[in-house]
Design a protein around this motif. Structure first.
Motif, PDB file in Angstrom:
ATOM      1  N   LYS A  55       0.858  -1.196   0.000  1.00 46.14           N
ATOM      2  CA  LYS A  55       0.000   0.000   0.000  1.00 46.14           C
ATOM      3  C   LYS A  55       0.886   1.235   0.000  1.00 46.14           C
ATOM      4  N   ARG A  67     -10.586   6.431   9.366  1.00 45.81           N
ATOM      5  CA  ARG A  67     -10.949   5.800  10.647  1.00 45.81           C
ATOM      6  C   ARG A  67     -10.928   6.786  11.814  1.00 45.81           C
ATOM      7  N   ARG A  87      -1.058 -12.270  -2.979  1.00 42.53           N
ATOM      8  CA  ARG A  87      -2.221 -12.988  -3.491  1.00 42.53           C
ATOM      9  C   ARG A  87      -1.767 -14.267  -4.185  1.00 42.53           C
ATOM     10  N   TYR A 117     -13.551 -16.602   3.594  1.00 39.53           N
ATOM     11  CA  TYR A 117     -14.670 -16.206   2.739  1.00 39.53           C
ATOM     12  C   TYR A 117     -14.940 -17.240   1.639  1.00 39.53           C
ATOM     13  N   HIS A 165     -14.416  -5.562  -8.409  1.00 38.74           N
ATOM     14  CA  HIS A 165     -13.629  -4.426  -7.932  1.00 38.74           C
ATOM     15  C   HIS A 165     -13.747  -3.252  -8.915  1.00 38.74           C
TER      16      HIS A 165
HETATM   17  P1  0O2 Z   1      -6.975  -3.853  -2.375  1.00 36.63           P
HETATM   18  O1  0O2 Z   1      -6.883  -2.768  -3.363  1.00 36.63           O
HETATM   19  O2  0O2 Z   1      -7.206  -5.206  -2.989  1.00 36.63           O
HETATM   20  O3  0O2 Z   1      -5.898  -3.869  -1.371  1.00 36.63           O
HETATM   21  P2  0O2 Z   1      -9.892  -3.619   5.784  1.00 36.63           P
HETATM   22  O4  0O2 Z   1     -10.990  -2.685   5.369  1.00 36.63           O
HETATM   23  O5  0O2 Z   1      -9.064  -4.119   4.624  1.00 36.63           O
HETATM   24  O6  0O2 Z   1      -9.027  -3.105   6.883  1.00 36.63           O
HETATM   25  P3  0O2 Z   1     -11.630  -5.843   6.012  1.00 36.63           P
HETATM   26  O7  0O2 Z   1     -12.581  -5.266   5.032  1.00 36.63           O
HETATM   27  O8  0O2 Z   1     -12.193  -6.480   7.233  1.00 36.63           O
HETATM   28  O9  0O2 Z   1     -10.574  -4.822   6.503  1.00 36.63           O
HETATM   29  O10 0O2 Z   1     -10.690  -6.870   5.305  1.00 36.63           O
HETATM   30  P4  0O2 Z   1     -11.065  -8.070   4.395  1.00 36.63           P
HETATM   31  O11 0O2 Z   1     -12.517  -8.329   4.412  1.00 36.63           O
HETATM   32  O12 0O2 Z   1     -10.140  -9.169   4.804  1.00 36.63           O
HETATM   33  O13 0O2 Z   1     -10.705  -7.511   2.951  1.00 36.63           O
HETATM   34  C1  0O2 Z   1      -9.463  -7.023   2.621  1.00 36.63           C
HETATM   35  C2  0O2 Z   1      -9.134  -7.209   1.140  1.00 36.63           C
HETATM   36  O14 0O2 Z   1      -9.863  -8.320   0.596  1.00 36.63           O
HETATM   37  C3  0O2 Z   1      -9.516  -6.039   0.246  1.00 36.63           C
HETATM   38  O15 0O2 Z   1      -8.474  -5.118   0.277  1.00 36.63           O
HETATM   39  C4  0O2 Z   1      -9.676  -6.715  -1.106  1.00 36.63           C
HETATM   40  O16 0O2 Z   1      -8.422  -7.012  -1.685  1.00 36.63           O
HETATM   41  C5  0O2 Z   1     -10.320  -8.032  -0.724  1.00 36.63           C
HETATM   42  N1  0O2 Z   1     -11.789  -7.936  -0.671  1.00 36.63           N
HETATM   43  C6  0O2 Z   1     -12.563  -8.012   0.427  1.00 36.63           C
HETATM   44  N2  0O2 Z   1     -13.850  -7.920   0.115  1.00 36.63           N
HETATM   45  C7  0O2 Z   1     -13.916  -7.797  -1.226  1.00 36.63           C
HETATM   46  C8  0O2 Z   1     -15.012  -7.663  -2.147  1.00 36.63           C
HETATM   47  O17 0O2 Z   1     -16.182  -7.645  -1.790  1.00 36.63           O
HETATM   48  N3  0O2 Z   1     -14.685  -7.560  -3.459  1.00 36.63           N
HETATM   49  C9  0O2 Z   1     -13.398  -7.574  -3.911  1.00 36.63           C
HETATM   50  N4  0O2 Z   1     -13.187  -7.460  -5.225  1.00 36.63           N
HETATM   51  N5  0O2 Z   1     -12.341  -7.679  -3.052  1.00 36.63           N
HETATM   52  C10 0O2 Z   1     -12.598  -7.790  -1.740  1.00 36.63           C
HETATM   53  P5  0O2 Z   1      -8.686  -3.596  -0.116  1.00 36.63           P
HETATM   54  O18 0O2 Z   1      -7.730  -2.793   0.672  1.00 36.63           O
HETATM   55  O19 0O2 Z   1     -10.138  -3.225  -0.018  1.00 36.63           O
HETATM   56  O20 0O2 Z   1      -8.339  -3.516  -1.610  1.00 36.63           O
END
Ligand code: 0O2
Length: 221
Positions: A55, A67, A87, A117, A165
């Protein structure tokens, strides 16, 4: 002077992010070793694609501000667990679980959290197995334990997630209901495909030597 101050801050940011970059490399190496050994032992490559991302400082600051937390390196370290992300895209669901177990079973790896998930998909249909782990990184100044978020998924899950996404951001997070429904239907088609492919894979492999079972899962708090 202001220039010295700015350089100092830039160096501190680089050092902060470098720790995560190194942790990410350690995890990638571990996965590459598992993949190469698997390939050698079983002539089967369990990983289709391995990718990683760090990031940016901008998105970390944005996330911390969203936050409502006062930004500082300590706050970012404490609050954000997906600074480093790896990933792992596999052909089969069984490979995703196997690699997950082989990685978290290593005795230098710590497990902070696991979100499955795949077993429990999100409401929109999102599937992936997420693990936030820590990996030791050895630096001249000592050992640091770095958190890395590892996502295990199949090609079909990855295909779905990347389209979702794009749609999510195209509609600025307000996706029209008909598209939400279409995405949900596509997620279930992707799951069906995964099941069929897994069955086929098992049939083909039935006559060959199956890989040994993965070691028992470690206790996760
Ligand atoms: P990027 O750009 O991929 O890094 P957080 O908000 O991350 O602190 P959260 O939501 O509890 O905490 O974490 P979670 O559920 O483990 O999800 C984190 C990451 O999982 C996301 O990172 C996405 O990469 C992926 N992800 C989770 N939910 C979805 C979804 O509904 N659709 C898609 N396409 N990806 C998902 P980032 O940082 O959002 O994005």
């Amino acid at each position: 002077s202001i220039i010295r101050l700015a350089r100092g801050l830039r160096d501190e940011m680089q050092q902060f992010l470098n720790e995560y970059r190194f942790g990410m490399r350690e995890v990638e190496t571990k996965l590459e070793i598992l993949r190469d050994d698997f390939e050698h032992q079983h002539s089967h490559n369990p990983i289709e694609h391995l990718s990683s991302r760090l990031k940016s400082m901008d998105s970390l600051l944005e996330k911390i501000q969203r936050r409502g937390v006062e930004p500082s390196f300590d706050a970012i370290r404490r609050e954000i667990t997906d600074i480093a992300g790896v990933r792992v895209t596999c052909s089969f669901v069984s490979d995703a679980y196997r690699l997950f177990e082989l990685l978290i079973g290593q005795d230098d790896i710590g497990v902070i959290a696991v979100k499955d998930y795949i077993a429990q998909p999100k409401g929109n249909g999102y599937k992936s197995l997420h693990a936030i782990i820590t990996v030791p990184v050895f630096l001249p100044r000592g050992k640091v334990r770095v958190p890395v978020e590892v996502q295990f998924r199949t090609i079909a899950m990855d295909f779905w997630a990347s389209l979702e996404h794009k749609i999510y951001y195209k509609y600025d997070k307000q996706v029209p209901q008909e598209l939400v429904d279409e995405l949900s239907a596509a997620a279930s088609t992707a799951s069906d495909l995964d099941e069929r492919m897994e069955r086929l894979h098992r049939q083909i492999r039935g006559s060959e030597n199956p890989p040994p079972p993965a070691p028992p899962m470690r206790e996760i708090a």
